[in-house]
Design a protein around this motif. Structure first.
Motif, PDB file in Angstrom:
ATOM      1  N   ILE A  10      14.414  -6.962 -11.240  1.00  0.00           N
ATOM      2  CA  ILE A  10      13.721  -8.160 -10.775  1.00  0.00           C
ATOM      3  C   ILE A  10      12.510  -7.719  -9.950  1.00  0.00           C
ATOM      4  CG2 ILE A  10      13.850 -10.192  -9.285  1.00  0.00           C
ATOM      5  CD1 ILE A  10      15.471 -10.561 -11.762  1.00  0.00           C
ATOM      6  N   ALA A  11      11.317  -8.121 -10.332  1.00  0.00           N
ATOM      7  CA  ALA A  11      10.109  -7.793  -9.567  1.00  0.00           C
ATOM      8  C   ALA A  11       9.817  -8.906  -8.578  1.00  0.00           C
ATOM      9  CB  ALA A  11       8.925  -7.610 -10.510  1.00  0.00           C
ATOM     10  N   ILE A  12       9.537  -8.540  -7.318  1.00  0.00           N
ATOM     11  CA  ILE A  12       9.259  -9.568  -6.308  1.00  0.00           C
ATOM     12  C   ILE A  12       7.801  -9.567  -5.860  1.00  0.00           C
ATOM     13  CG2 ILE A  12      11.629  -9.474  -5.440  1.00  0.00           C
ATOM     14  CD1 ILE A  12      10.146  -8.192  -2.853  1.00  0.00           C
ATOM     15  N   LYS A  13       7.045  -8.558  -6.268  1.00  0.00           N
ATOM     16  CA  LYS A  13       5.623  -8.554  -5.932  1.00  0.00           C
ATOM     17  C   LYS A  13       4.877  -7.568  -6.812  1.00  0.00           C
ATOM     18  CE  LYS A  13       5.357  -5.083  -2.182  1.00  0.00           C
ATOM     19  NZ  LYS A  13       4.108  -4.329  -2.233  1.00  0.00           N
ATOM     20  N   GLU A  14       3.558  -7.713  -6.839  1.00  0.00           N
ATOM     21  CA  GLU A  14       2.700  -6.719  -7.456  1.00  0.00           C
ATOM     22  C   GLU A  14       2.291  -5.731  -6.377  1.00  0.00           C
ATOM     23  OE1 GLU A  14       0.538  -9.114 -11.079  1.00  0.00           O
ATOM     24  OE2 GLU A  14      -0.311  -9.333  -9.066  1.00  0.00           O
ATOM     25  N   THR A  15       2.091  -4.467  -6.750  1.00  0.00           N
ATOM     26  CA  THR A  15       1.745  -3.463  -5.757  1.00  0.00           C
ATOM     27  C   THR A  15       0.721  -2.479  -6.300  1.00  0.00           C
ATOM     28  OG1 THR A  15       2.645  -1.814  -4.223  1.00  0.00           O
ATOM     29  CG2 THR A  15       3.622  -1.897  -6.438  1.00  0.00           C
ATOM     30  N   GLU A  16      -0.081  -1.940  -5.396  1.00  0.00           N
ATOM     31  CA  GLU A  16      -1.006  -0.867  -5.721  1.00  0.00           C
ATOM     32  C   GLU A  16      -0.617   0.416  -4.990  1.00  0.00           C
ATOM     33  OE1 GLU A  16      -4.918  -2.196  -4.803  1.00  0.00           O
ATOM     34  OE2 GLU A  16      -4.956  -3.735  -6.371  1.00  0.00           O
ATOM     35  N   ILE A  17       0.585   0.422  -4.385  1.00  0.00           N
ATOM     36  CA  ILE A  17       0.971   1.544  -3.533  1.00  0.00           C
ATOM     37  C   ILE A  17       1.614   2.681  -4.324  1.00  0.00           C
ATOM     38  CG2 ILE A  17       2.402   2.248  -1.569  1.00  0.00           C
ATOM     39  CD1 ILE A  17       2.064  -0.662  -0.527  1.00  0.00           C
ATOM     40  N   GLU A  45      -2.963  12.888   5.865  1.00  0.00           N
ATOM     41  CA  GLU A  45      -3.882  12.453   4.817  1.00  0.00           C
ATOM     42  C   GLU A  45      -3.195  11.503   3.836  1.00  0.00           C
ATOM     43  OE1 GLU A  45      -7.231  14.837   2.499  1.00  0.00           O
ATOM     44  OE2 GLU A  45      -5.250  15.195   1.582  1.00  0.00           O
ATOM     45  N   THR A  46      -1.941  11.818   3.485  1.00  0.00           N
ATOM     46  CA  THR A  46      -1.218  10.965   2.540  1.00  0.00           C
ATOM     47  C   THR A  46      -0.835   9.638   3.186  1.00  0.00           C
ATOM     48  OG1 THR A  46      -0.395  12.928   1.399  1.00  0.00           O
ATOM     49  CG2 THR A  46       0.739  10.867   0.947  1.00  0.00           C
ATOM     50  N   ALA A  47      -0.535   9.659   4.480  1.00  0.00           N
ATOM     51  CA  ALA A  47      -0.260   8.400   5.183  1.00  0.00           C
ATOM     52  C   ALA A  47      -1.490   7.501   5.152  1.00  0.00           C
ATOM     53  CB  ALA A  47       0.162   8.681   6.627  1.00  0.00           C
ATOM     54  N   TYR A  48      -2.661   8.088   5.377  1.00  0.00           N
ATOM     55  CA  TYR A  48      -3.910   7.315   5.296  1.00  0.00           C
ATOM     56  C   TYR A  48      -4.070   6.720   3.901  1.00  0.00           C
ATOM     57  CZ  TYR A  48      -8.784   6.014   6.035  1.00  0.00           C
ATOM     58  OH  TYR A  48      -9.952   5.292   6.168  1.00  0.00           O
ATOM     59  N   LEU A  49      -3.812   7.541   2.899  1.00  0.00           N
ATOM     60  CA  LEU A  49      -3.914   7.076   1.510  1.00  0.00           C
ATOM     61  C   LEU A  49      -3.000   5.876   1.263  1.00  0.00           C
ATOM     62  CD1 LEU A  49      -4.686   7.481  -1.542  1.00  0.00           C
ATOM     63  CD2 LEU A  49      -2.732   9.061  -1.665  1.00  0.00           C
ATOM     64  N   ILE A  50      -1.759   5.965   1.691  1.00  0.00           N
ATOM     65  CA  ILE A  50      -0.796   4.887   1.439  1.00  0.00           C
ATOM     66  C   ILE A  50      -1.148   3.631   2.231  1.00  0.00           C
ATOM     67  CG2 ILE A  50       1.626   4.218   1.833  1.00  0.00           C
ATOM     68  CD1 ILE A  50       2.452   6.963   0.870  1.00  0.00           C
ATOM     69  N   TRP A  51      -1.594   3.797   3.468  1.00  0.00           N
ATOM     70  CA  TRP A  51      -1.937   2.635   4.285  1.00  0.00           C
ATOM     71  C   TRP A  51      -3.235   1.961   3.835  1.00  0.00           C
ATOM     72  CZ3 TRP A  51      -0.578   5.778   9.224  1.00  0.00           C
ATOM     73  CH2 TRP A  51       0.752   5.514   9.600  1.00  0.00           C
ATOM     74  N   PHE A  52      -4.242   2.763   3.480  1.00  0.00           N
ATOM     75  CA  PHE A  52      -5.583   2.209   3.263  1.00  0.00           C
ATOM     76  C   PHE A  52      -6.064   2.262   1.817  1.00  0.00           C
ATOM     77  CE2 PHE A  52      -5.471   3.716   7.710  1.00  0.00           C
ATOM     78  CZ  PHE A  52      -5.625   2.494   8.339  1.00  0.00           C
ATOM     79  N   GLY A  53      -5.316   2.900   0.927  1.00  0.00           N
ATOM     80  CA  GLY A  53      -5.649   2.846  -0.491  1.00  0.00           C
ATOM     81  C   GLY A  53      -6.626   3.877  -0.984  1.00  0.00           C
ATOM     82  N   MET A 342       2.332  -4.812   4.931  1.00  0.00           N
ATOM     83  CA  MET A 342       0.937  -5.264   5.007  1.00  0.00           C
ATOM     84  C   MET A 342       0.451  -5.801   3.666  1.00  0.00           C
ATOM     85  SD  MET A 342      -0.875  -2.493   7.586  1.00  0.00           S
ATOM     86  CE  MET A 342      -0.183  -0.988   6.888  1.00  0.00           C
ATOM     87  N   GLU A 343       0.846  -5.150   2.587  1.00  0.00           N
ATOM     88  CA  GLU A 343       0.433  -5.600   1.258  1.00  0.00           C
ATOM     89  C   GLU A 343       1.055  -6.955   0.928  1.00  0.00           C
ATOM     90  OE1 GLU A 343      -0.095  -3.220  -2.838  1.00  0.00           O
ATOM     91  OE2 GLU A 343       2.008  -3.620  -2.374  1.00  0.00           O
TER      92      GLU A 343
END
Length: 372
Positions: A10-17, A45-53, A342-343
């Motif tokens: 079951i999908a509950i949202k779309e994500t770009e993460i 660096e990866t935390a920045y990527l995940i938080w800010f895209g 946040m997303e």
């Protein structure tokens, strides 16, 4: 109405993460392969990527590192709680309560959600390390702002600067656990966030879900399995007895992956290196043999080692006791939890699933005297 137990598929949202290809064994954070990130990137660096895209430039990365380092200290009331709590308390209970306490006193509503995410991420290793030192009757080690996130975690835990290998293994381990799409703890965070509750309450829900042995406890069970086997020569007999009696091989199988978990592939190499440095190579040899025989037998059913298979061995080699493994998991997954919160809130909808009623209808009320 179709019943989907456990909300499977079951999908509950779309994500770009995060994107997972369970059939091919691939994992991507914001489109970047986990293999590339583990080799070339780092926690911050990866935390920045995940938080800010996006991957940060040098200034953005420097700013995030500085903010993470600035926020490591705990308020005195949280330090006193950690010092006074029972020494035999479950570390996840301590972490959950400490985060909740931080939320009570955080009245900085003008801060952006990402700033609160950074604040919580920075403080979790401090909470864990302070509790470990306190329950061992050792002096707590204050954070060192000159160290990276991973280095500082190990420094506060053990009171000495980690080796280059320890730092790299810790950094990669945290990076690999940062996010994994819509797992139980991430979903728990979103259920709370969808009510427009605060981010601390949402994270506490995630910690509570991760405490469960079906989610955050498998890595310690895999390690116990290796210790129980003791020697690689005992592996085949152990596995056959387990399977014949209908028991699972701990660290095998995943709801999403039908092939080898890519995170386990990466951790396997680091487990080999760190166990050699720490004199625990015999445990790695046992794990490698379990991996080999288990994959040969269970792989026919699409069951292979998951991230927990080698994670416990890595955490243990770095100096974490087994009851701390879920807290280490949480110290990394906090990045994914807060990113998904946040997303989701950008297009929020209250999460309210249905249940299929199977009981009686129209029962007649009988007074208590007649019920006697």
């Amino acid at each position: 109405m179709e019943l989907k137990k456990g909300l499977e598929d079951i999908a509950i949202k779309e994500t770009e993460i995060t994107y997972i290809d369970g059939n091919l064994g691939r994992l991507y954070y914001r489109g970047y392969s986990i293999f590339d990130l583990a080799e070339f990137s780092n926690f911050e660096e990866t935390a920045y990527l995940i938080w800010f895209g996006k991957l940060p430039n040098s200034r953005e990365l420097k700013d995030l590192k500085e903010k993470l380092a600035e926020e490591r200290n705990l308020p005195e009331y949280v330090v006193q709680f950690i010092k006074n709590v029972r020494k035999d308390a479950n570390p996840m209970d301590v972490l959950r309560t400490a985060i909740s306490m931080l939320g009570i006193e955080d009245e900085s509503n003008k801060e952006e959600l990402w700033e609160k995410a950074v604040k919580i991420t920075s403080k979790i290793p401090t909470i864990i390390s302070f509790f470990v030192r306190t329950r061992k009757n050792l002096d707590i080690i204050e954070p060192d702002s000159s160290l990276s996130h991973a280095e500082n975690f190990l420094y506060m835990l053990k009171g000495e600067k980690p080796s280059n290998l320890e730092s790299k293994v810790m950094d990669v381990s945290l990076l690999l656990h940062m996010d994994h799409e819509m797992n139980a703890s991430t979903f728990a965070c979103l259920v709370v966030a969808s009510t427009l509750s605060d981010i601390y309450s949402s994270v506490v829900a995630g910690v509570s879900a991760l405490k469960g042995p079906l989610h955050g406890g498998a890595n310690s069970e895999a390690l116990k399995q290796f210790m129980e086997i003791g020697n690689k020569d005992n592996v085949e007999e152990y596995i056959m007895k387990k399977l014949e009696s209908g028991h699972r091989i701990m660290g095998f199988g995943h709801r999403i992956y039908k092939t080898y978990d890519p995170r386990a592939k990466i951790l396997k190499e680091y487990a080999k290196m760190i166990t050699k440095e720490k004199g625990l190579y015999n445990l790695y040899e046992v794990a490698e043999k379990v991996d080999e025989i288990g994959s040969r037998i269970l792989g026919k059913k699409g069951i292979y080692p998951n991230v927990d298979f080698y994670a416990g061995l890595v955490f243990y080699s770095l100096g974490f006791e087994p009851d701390l493994f879920p807290t280490v998991f949480a110290s990394s997954r906090i990045v994914g939890w807060t990113a998904h919160i946040m997303e989701y809130l950008k297009d929020n909808k209250l999460i309210r699933p249905k249940a299929i009623y199977k009981g009686e209808i129209g029962r007649k009320y009988i007074g208590i005297q007649e019920r006697e």
